[in-house]
Design an enzyme around this catalytic site. Structure first.
Site, PDB file in Angstrom:
ATOM      1  N   GLN A 248       0.803  -1.224   0.000  1.00 56.39           N
ATOM      2  CA  GLN A 248       0.000   0.000   0.000  1.00 56.39           C
ATOM      3  C   GLN A 248       0.838   1.277   0.000  1.00 56.39           C
ATOM      4  O   GLN A 248       0.437   2.278  -0.584  1.00 56.39           O
ATOM      5  CB  GLN A 248      -0.962  -0.011   1.195  1.00 56.39           C
ATOM      6  N   THR A 278       0.614   0.177  -4.488  1.00 54.77           N
ATOM      7  CA  THR A 278      -0.789   0.411  -4.814  1.00 54.77           C
ATOM      8  C   THR A 278      -1.382   1.696  -4.240  1.00 54.77           C
ATOM      9  O   THR A 278      -2.393   2.175  -4.751  1.00 54.77           O
ATOM     10  CB  THR A 278      -1.649  -0.762  -4.323  1.00 54.77           C
ATOM     11  N   GLU A 279      -0.800   2.272  -3.184  1.00 58.53           N
ATOM     12  CA  GLU A 279      -1.459   3.412  -2.528  1.00 58.53           C
ATOM     13  C   GLU A 279      -0.415   4.395  -2.013  1.00 58.53           C
ATOM     14  O   GLU A 279      -0.373   4.726  -0.830  1.00 58.53           O
ATOM     15  CB  GLU A 279      -2.362   2.917  -1.389  1.00 58.53           C
ATOM     16  N   LEU A 280       0.399   4.913  -2.907  1.00 61.42           N
ATOM     17  CA  LEU A 280       1.567   5.687  -2.506  1.00 61.42           C
ATOM     18  C   LEU A 280       1.229   7.121  -2.107  1.00 61.42           C
ATOM     19  O   LEU A 280       0.576   7.852  -2.848  1.00 61.42           O
ATOM     20  CB  LEU A 280       2.583   5.709  -3.655  1.00 61.42           C
TER      21      LEU A 280
END
Length: 378
Positions: A248, A278-280
Protein backbone atom coordinates in the site's frame (compact mmCIF):
# COMPACT_ATOMS: atom_id res chain seq x y z
CA UNK A 1 -4.36 65.80 -59.42
CA UNK A 2 -5.03 66.31 -55.74
CA UNK A 3 -7.84 63.74 -55.79
CA UNK A 4 -5.54 61.23 -57.54
CA UNK A 5 -2.87 61.65 -54.86
CA UNK A 6 -5.49 61.27 -52.16
CA UNK A 7 -6.80 58.07 -53.75
CA UNK A 8 -3.28 56.66 -54.10
CA UNK A 9 -2.55 57.48 -50.47
CA UNK A 10 -5.76 55.76 -49.43
CA UNK A 11 -4.92 52.66 -51.44
CA UNK A 12 -1.40 52.57 -49.99
CA UNK A 13 -2.77 52.87 -46.47
CA UNK A 14 -5.24 50.02 -47.05
CA UNK A 15 -2.46 47.85 -48.47
CA UNK A 16 -0.26 48.49 -45.43
CA UNK A 17 -3.14 47.75 -43.04
CA UNK A 18 -3.98 44.53 -44.89
CA UNK A 19 -0.35 43.43 -44.79
CA UNK A 20 -0.14 44.31 -41.12
CA UNK A 21 -3.30 42.31 -40.32
CA UNK A 22 -2.03 39.36 -42.32
CA UNK A 23 1.33 39.50 -40.53
CA UNK A 24 -0.35 39.67 -37.14
CA UNK A 25 -2.62 36.75 -37.99
CA UNK A 26 0.28 34.70 -39.31
CA UNK A 27 2.27 35.53 -36.20
CA UNK A 28 -0.63 34.45 -33.99
CA UNK A 29 -1.04 31.24 -35.93
CA UNK A 30 2.69 30.59 -35.73
CA UNK A 31 2.75 31.23 -31.98
CA UNK A 32 -0.27 28.98 -31.50
CA UNK A 33 1.44 26.22 -33.47
CA UNK A 34 4.59 26.60 -31.39
CA UNK A 35 2.60 26.51 -28.17
CA UNK A 36 0.73 23.42 -29.38
CA UNK A 37 3.98 21.70 -30.32
CA UNK A 38 5.52 22.57 -26.97
CA UNK A 39 2.48 21.21 -25.16
CA UNK A 40 2.59 17.99 -27.16
CA UNK A 41 6.21 17.60 -26.12
CA UNK A 42 5.40 18.06 -22.43
CA UNK A 43 6.04 14.88 -20.51
CA UNK A 44 4.10 13.53 -17.58
CA UNK A 45 5.02 10.88 -15.03
CA UNK A 46 3.63 8.22 -17.35
CA UNK A 47 6.01 9.34 -20.11
CA UNK A 48 9.11 9.51 -17.93
CA UNK A 49 8.36 6.00 -16.69
CA UNK A 50 7.36 4.53 -20.02
CA UNK A 51 9.30 1.28 -20.22
CA UNK A 52 9.36 0.94 -16.44
CA UNK A 53 5.80 0.53 -15.15
CA UNK A 54 2.38 2.21 -15.40
CA UNK A 55 1.88 5.24 -13.15
CA UNK A 56 -1.55 5.27 -11.55
CA UNK A 57 -3.70 7.46 -9.34
CA UNK A 58 -6.64 6.86 -7.01
CA UNK A 59 -9.71 8.82 -8.07
CA UNK A 60 -13.25 9.67 -7.08
CA UNK A 61 -15.89 10.72 -9.64
CA UNK A 62 -15.24 14.37 -8.73
CA UNK A 63 -11.58 13.88 -9.71
CA UNK A 64 -12.62 13.56 -13.35
CA UNK A 65 -13.45 17.24 -13.72
CA UNK A 66 -11.60 20.56 -14.05
CA UNK A 67 -7.92 20.88 -13.19
CA UNK A 68 -7.86 17.45 -11.61
CA UNK A 69 -9.02 15.84 -14.85
CA UNK A 70 -6.39 17.74 -16.86
CA UNK A 71 -3.65 16.62 -14.48
CA UNK A 72 -4.80 12.99 -14.57
CA UNK A 73 -4.70 12.88 -18.37
CA UNK A 74 -1.35 14.64 -18.49
CA UNK A 75 0.46 12.62 -15.83
CA UNK A 76 -1.07 9.16 -15.39
CA UNK A 77 -1.96 6.10 -17.47
CA UNK A 78 -3.68 4.01 -14.81
CA UNK A 79 -6.48 4.62 -12.29
CA UNK A 80 -7.89 3.02 -9.15
CA UNK A 81 -11.31 3.97 -7.75
CA UNK A 82 -10.56 5.21 -4.24
CA UNK A 83 -13.84 4.18 -2.60
CA UNK A 84 -16.72 3.60 -5.01
CA UNK A 85 -16.00 -0.07 -5.71
CA UNK A 86 -15.70 -1.08 -2.07
CA UNK A 87 -18.51 -3.40 -1.05
CA UNK A 88 -20.31 -0.94 1.22
CA UNK A 89 -20.47 1.60 -1.63
CA UNK A 90 -21.24 -0.54 -4.65
CA UNK A 91 -23.37 -3.23 -2.92
CA UNK A 92 -25.01 -1.50 0.08
CA UNK A 93 -27.85 -4.02 0.44
CA UNK A 94 -28.13 -7.68 -0.45
CA UNK A 95 -30.36 -7.14 -3.47
CA UNK A 96 -29.26 -3.62 -4.43
CA UNK A 97 -26.20 -2.42 -6.28
CA UNK A 98 -25.12 1.17 -6.89
CA UNK A 99 -23.25 1.27 -10.17
CA UNK A 100 -23.35 4.93 -11.23
CA UNK A 101 -20.12 6.22 -9.64
CA UNK A 102 -18.04 3.16 -10.55
CA UNK A 103 -19.44 3.17 -14.09
CA UNK A 104 -18.38 6.80 -14.52
CA UNK A 105 -14.78 5.99 -13.64
CA UNK A 106 -14.75 2.86 -15.83
CA UNK A 107 -16.11 4.85 -18.78
CA UNK A 108 -13.43 7.51 -18.28
CA UNK A 109 -10.73 4.83 -18.31
CA UNK A 110 -12.09 3.33 -21.53
CA UNK A 111 -12.53 6.71 -23.20
CA UNK A 112 -8.94 7.74 -22.49
CA UNK A 113 -7.33 4.33 -22.94
CA UNK A 114 -6.13 4.13 -19.34
CA UNK A 115 -5.45 0.96 -17.39
CA UNK A 116 -7.76 0.40 -14.43
CA UNK A 117 -7.35 -1.47 -11.14
CA UNK A 118 -10.32 -2.64 -9.07
CA UNK A 119 -10.34 -1.94 -5.33
CA UNK A 120 -11.42 -3.94 -3.30
CA UNK A 121 -13.59 -7.05 -3.33
CA UNK A 122 -13.24 -8.43 0.22
CA UNK A 123 -12.35 -6.20 3.17
CA UNK A 124 -13.29 -6.01 6.84
CA UNK A 125 -14.12 -2.29 6.56
CA UNK A 126 -16.62 -0.40 4.38
CA UNK A 127 -18.64 -3.61 4.12
CA UNK A 128 -22.40 -3.62 4.58
CA UNK A 129 -23.41 -5.47 7.76
CA UNK A 130 -26.06 -7.32 5.76
CA UNK A 131 -23.50 -9.75 4.41
CA UNK A 132 -22.78 -11.16 7.88
CA UNK A 133 -26.37 -11.32 9.17
CA UNK A 134 -28.89 -14.12 8.80
CA UNK A 135 -32.59 -13.45 8.22
CA UNK A 136 -33.32 -14.00 11.93
CA UNK A 137 -30.79 -11.29 12.87
CA UNK A 138 -28.13 -13.73 14.02
CA UNK A 139 -24.82 -14.51 12.39
CA UNK A 140 -24.98 -15.99 8.92
CA UNK A 141 -23.64 -19.51 8.33
CA UNK A 142 -20.29 -20.16 6.64
CA UNK A 143 -22.02 -21.63 3.58
CA UNK A 144 -24.32 -18.65 3.20
CA UNK A 145 -21.52 -16.13 3.72
CA UNK A 146 -19.40 -17.74 1.00
CA UNK A 147 -22.41 -17.80 -1.34
CA UNK A 148 -23.07 -14.11 -0.72
CA UNK A 149 -19.40 -13.34 -1.31
CA UNK A 150 -19.50 -15.29 -4.58
CA UNK A 151 -22.61 -13.44 -5.73
CA UNK A 152 -20.95 -10.10 -4.97
CA UNK A 153 -17.71 -10.99 -6.74
CA UNK A 154 -19.51 -12.47 -9.74
CA UNK A 155 -21.63 -9.34 -10.16
CA UNK A 156 -18.88 -6.75 -9.75
CA UNK A 157 -15.99 -8.46 -11.53
CA UNK A 158 -18.17 -9.56 -14.46
CA UNK A 159 -19.54 -6.04 -14.96
CA UNK A 160 -16.06 -4.58 -15.46
CA UNK A 161 -14.51 -7.53 -17.28
CA UNK A 162 -12.31 -6.23 -20.07
CA UNK A 163 -11.94 -2.80 -18.42
CA UNK A 164 -10.32 -3.71 -15.10
CA UNK A 165 -7.05 -5.57 -15.62
CA UNK A 166 -6.22 -6.18 -11.94
CA UNK A 167 -8.21 -6.55 -8.70
CA UNK A 168 -7.34 -6.14 -5.05
CA UNK A 169 -9.25 -9.30 -4.17
CA UNK A 170 -8.55 -9.43 -0.43
CA UNK A 171 -7.54 -6.32 1.49
CA UNK A 172 -5.77 -6.15 4.87
CA UNK A 173 -6.41 -9.65 6.24
CA UNK A 174 -3.31 -9.67 8.47
CA UNK A 175 -3.77 -8.79 12.15
CA UNK A 176 -2.26 -5.60 13.56
CA UNK A 177 -1.16 -7.62 16.60
CA UNK A 178 2.35 -9.03 15.95
CA UNK A 179 1.47 -12.00 18.17
CA UNK A 180 -1.38 -13.01 15.86
CA UNK A 181 -1.55 -14.05 12.21
CA UNK A 182 -4.91 -13.28 10.59
CA UNK A 183 -7.21 -10.44 11.56
CA UNK A 184 -10.21 -11.62 13.59
CA UNK A 185 -12.73 -10.08 11.20
CA UNK A 186 -16.28 -11.38 10.64
CA UNK A 187 -14.97 -13.00 7.45
CA UNK A 188 -12.42 -15.02 9.40
CA UNK A 189 -14.65 -15.61 12.40
CA UNK A 190 -17.38 -17.19 10.24
CA UNK A 191 -15.46 -18.82 7.38
CA UNK A 192 -11.89 -19.26 8.62
CA UNK A 193 -9.06 -19.34 6.09
CA UNK A 194 -11.46 -20.62 3.43
CA UNK A 195 -12.77 -17.11 2.76
CA UNK A 196 -9.33 -16.10 1.51
CA UNK A 197 -8.94 -18.98 -0.92
CA UNK A 198 -12.53 -18.80 -2.12
CA UNK A 199 -12.32 -15.06 -2.80
CA UNK A 200 -9.49 -15.63 -5.27
CA UNK A 201 -11.22 -18.63 -6.83
CA UNK A 202 -14.46 -16.71 -7.34
CA UNK A 203 -12.65 -13.70 -8.82
CA UNK A 204 -10.74 -15.91 -11.23
CA UNK A 205 -13.95 -17.63 -12.32
CA UNK A 206 -15.60 -14.27 -12.96
CA UNK A 207 -12.67 -12.97 -15.07
CA UNK A 208 -9.92 -15.50 -15.89
CA UNK A 209 -7.83 -12.76 -17.55
CA UNK A 210 -7.68 -10.38 -14.58
CA UNK A 211 -4.58 -10.19 -12.37
CA UNK A 212 -5.51 -10.94 -8.76
CA UNK A 213 -3.74 -9.27 -5.82
CA UNK A 214 -3.57 -9.43 -2.05
CA UNK A 215 -3.20 -5.85 -0.72
CA UNK A 216 -1.99 -4.60 2.69
CA UNK A 217 -0.40 -1.71 4.59
CA UNK A 218 2.83 -1.71 6.61
CA UNK A 219 3.91 -4.45 4.22
CA UNK A 220 7.55 -3.32 4.36
CA UNK A 221 7.89 -3.49 8.17
CA UNK A 222 9.95 -6.66 8.80
CA UNK A 223 7.63 -8.37 11.32
CA UNK A 224 4.50 -7.76 9.25
CA UNK A 225 6.36 -8.58 6.06
CA UNK A 226 6.99 -12.05 7.42
CA UNK A 227 3.32 -12.61 8.25
CA UNK A 228 2.19 -11.33 4.85
CA UNK A 229 4.71 -13.67 3.22
CA UNK A 230 3.27 -16.51 5.30
CA UNK A 231 -0.23 -15.70 4.01
CA UNK A 232 0.91 -15.45 0.40
CA UNK A 233 2.66 -18.80 0.65
CA UNK A 234 -0.44 -20.32 2.27
CA UNK A 235 -2.55 -19.12 -0.65
CA UNK A 236 -0.05 -20.45 -3.18
CA UNK A 237 0.17 -23.81 -1.39
CA UNK A 238 -3.63 -24.11 -1.38
CA UNK A 239 -3.74 -23.48 -5.11
CA UNK A 240 -5.44 -20.07 -4.93
CA UNK A 241 -5.12 -18.22 -8.28
CA UNK A 242 -3.16 -15.27 -6.85
CA UNK A 243 -0.96 -13.24 -9.20
CA UNK A 244 0.53 -10.52 -7.04
CA UNK A 245 0.87 -8.56 -3.84
CA UNK A 246 0.04 -4.88 -3.38
CA UNK A 247 2.27 -2.85 -1.08
CA UNK A 248 0.00 0.00 0.00
CA UNK A 249 2.90 2.42 0.56
CA UNK A 250 1.25 4.85 2.94
CA UNK A 251 4.71 5.97 3.99
CA UNK A 252 6.23 9.10 5.51
CA UNK A 253 9.37 11.23 5.55
CA UNK A 254 10.48 9.04 8.48
CA UNK A 255 10.18 5.53 7.01
CA UNK A 256 10.56 2.97 5.52
CA UNK A 257 14.29 2.54 5.07
CA UNK A 258 15.77 1.62 1.72
CA UNK A 259 16.99 -1.66 3.20
CA UNK A 260 13.53 -2.69 4.43
CA UNK A 261 11.92 -1.71 1.12
CA UNK A 262 14.33 -3.74 -0.95
CA UNK A 263 14.07 -6.76 1.34
CA UNK A 264 10.26 -6.67 1.15
CA UNK A 265 10.21 -6.59 -2.66
CA UNK A 266 12.78 -9.39 -2.77
CA UNK A 267 10.78 -11.48 -0.29
CA UNK A 268 7.45 -11.18 -2.08
CA UNK A 269 8.82 -11.60 -5.59
CA UNK A 270 10.65 -14.78 -4.51
CA UNK A 271 7.21 -16.46 -4.57
CA UNK A 272 6.91 -15.70 -8.28
CA UNK A 273 4.35 -12.97 -7.65
CA UNK A 274 4.05 -9.57 -9.28
CA UNK A 275 4.58 -6.66 -6.90
CA UNK A 276 2.72 -3.36 -7.17
CA UNK A 277 2.94 -0.16 -5.16
CA UNK A 278 -0.79 0.41 -4.81
CA UNK A 279 -1.46 3.41 -2.53
CA UNK A 280 1.57 5.69 -2.51
CA UNK A 281 1.76 8.90 -0.50
CA UNK A 282 4.52 10.34 1.68
CA UNK A 283 3.14 11.90 4.86
CA UNK A 284 4.92 14.66 6.76
CA UNK A 285 4.12 12.95 10.06
CA UNK A 286 5.10 9.66 11.71
CA UNK A 287 2.75 6.69 11.27
CA UNK A 288 -0.24 6.53 13.60
CA UNK A 289 -2.91 3.87 13.37
CA UNK A 290 -5.60 5.20 15.71
CA UNK A 291 -7.66 8.29 14.98
CA UNK A 292 -7.25 11.25 17.35
CA UNK A 293 -8.11 14.92 17.72
CA UNK A 294 -5.78 17.74 16.74
CA UNK A 295 -3.70 18.62 19.81
CA UNK A 296 -3.47 22.17 21.10
CA UNK A 297 -0.54 23.97 19.51
CA UNK A 298 -0.02 21.21 16.93
CA UNK A 299 1.07 22.75 13.64
CA UNK A 300 0.41 21.53 10.12
CA UNK A 301 2.85 23.92 8.44
CA UNK A 302 4.74 22.52 5.46
CA UNK A 303 8.21 23.67 6.52
CA UNK A 304 11.31 23.82 4.28
CA UNK A 305 12.82 21.05 6.40
CA UNK A 306 9.80 18.81 5.78
CA UNK A 307 9.89 19.65 2.10
CA UNK A 308 13.54 18.62 1.82
CA UNK A 309 12.95 15.35 3.66
CA UNK A 310 10.00 14.58 1.40
CA UNK A 311 12.13 15.27 -1.68
CA UNK A 312 14.78 12.85 -0.39
CA UNK A 313 12.19 10.20 0.45
CA UNK A 314 10.54 10.30 -2.95
CA UNK A 315 13.94 10.24 -4.61
CA UNK A 316 14.93 7.08 -2.72
CA UNK A 317 11.62 5.31 -3.24
CA UNK A 318 11.65 5.82 -7.00
CA UNK A 319 15.28 4.85 -7.31
CA UNK A 320 14.35 1.52 -5.71
CA UNK A 321 11.27 1.22 -7.93
CA UNK A 322 13.38 1.72 -11.05
CA UNK A 323 15.85 -0.89 -9.85
CA UNK A 324 12.98 -3.38 -9.61
CA UNK A 325 11.30 -2.55 -12.91
CA UNK A 326 11.36 -6.23 -13.89
CA UNK A 327 9.35 -7.09 -10.75
CA UNK A 328 7.13 -4.05 -10.22
CA UNK A 329 4.13 -3.98 -12.54
CA UNK A 330 2.59 -0.72 -11.35
CA UNK A 331 2.99 2.30 -9.07
CA UNK A 332 -0.21 4.09 -7.98
CA UNK A 333 -0.51 7.34 -6.00
CA UNK A 334 -3.34 7.64 -3.49
CA UNK A 335 -5.09 10.85 -4.63
CA UNK A 336 -4.21 13.38 -7.30
CA UNK A 337 -2.69 16.39 -5.54
CA UNK A 338 -2.28 18.10 -2.17
CA UNK A 339 -5.52 19.91 -2.91
CA UNK A 340 -7.15 16.85 -1.34
CA UNK A 341 -5.70 13.85 0.44
CA UNK A 342 -7.36 11.28 2.69
CA UNK A 343 -4.51 12.15 5.10
CA UNK A 344 -6.17 15.53 5.70
CA UNK A 345 -8.69 13.51 7.70
CA UNK A 346 -6.76 10.49 8.94
CA UNK A 347 -5.47 9.88 11.54
CA UNK A 348 -6.00 13.50 12.65
CA UNK A 349 -9.15 15.21 11.38
CA UNK A 350 -8.38 18.69 10.08
CA UNK A 351 -4.59 18.44 10.11
CA UNK A 352 -3.51 19.40 6.62
CA UNK A 353 -1.01 17.05 5.00
CA UNK A 354 1.01 17.52 1.81
CA UNK A 355 1.89 13.95 0.78
CA UNK A 356 1.79 14.01 -3.03
CA UNK A 357 3.89 15.24 -5.95
CA UNK A 358 1.50 18.05 -6.94
CA UNK A 359 0.61 21.02 -4.74
CA UNK A 360 -2.79 22.51 -3.89
CA UNK A 361 -2.81 24.33 -7.23
CA UNK A 362 -2.06 21.14 -9.18
CA UNK A 363 1.47 22.30 -9.93
CA UNK A 364 4.53 19.99 -9.68
CA UNK A 365 6.41 20.22 -6.40
CA UNK A 366 10.19 20.03 -6.11
CA UNK A 367 9.84 16.34 -5.25
CA UNK A 368 8.21 15.79 -8.66
CA UNK A 369 11.27 17.03 -10.51
CA UNK A 370 13.50 14.82 -8.38
CA UNK A 371 11.37 11.80 -9.32
CA UNK A 372 11.45 12.48 -13.08
CA UNK A 373 15.00 13.77 -13.51
CA UNK A 374 16.99 10.55 -13.61
CA UNK A 375 19.49 8.91 -15.89
CA UNK A 376 17.53 6.29 -17.82
CA UNK A 377 20.70 4.20 -18.12
CA UNK A 378 20.79 3.75 -14.34
Amino acid sequence: MKNRITNLSFLLLCTLLLFSCKSNNEEKEENAAIASAEKSEEKGLKDYYDGYFPIGVAVAPRSLEGQSKELILEQFNSMTPENVMKMGEIHPEQNRYYWEAADKIAEFAREHDMKMRGHALVWHQQTGDWIFKAEDGGQVSKEELLQRMKTHIDSVVSRYKGTIYAWDVVNEAISDNPEEFLRNSPWYEIAGEDFLVKAFEYAHEADPEAKLFYNDYNAVIPEKRERIYKLLKLLKDKGAPIDGVGIQAHWSIFDPSEKDLREAIDKYSSLGLDVQITELDVSLYPWEKERRELREGESDEFTPEMEQRQIESYDMFFKVFRDYKDVLTGVTFWNVSDNYSWLDHYPVEGRKNYPLLFDENYEPKKAYWKVVEFDEKN
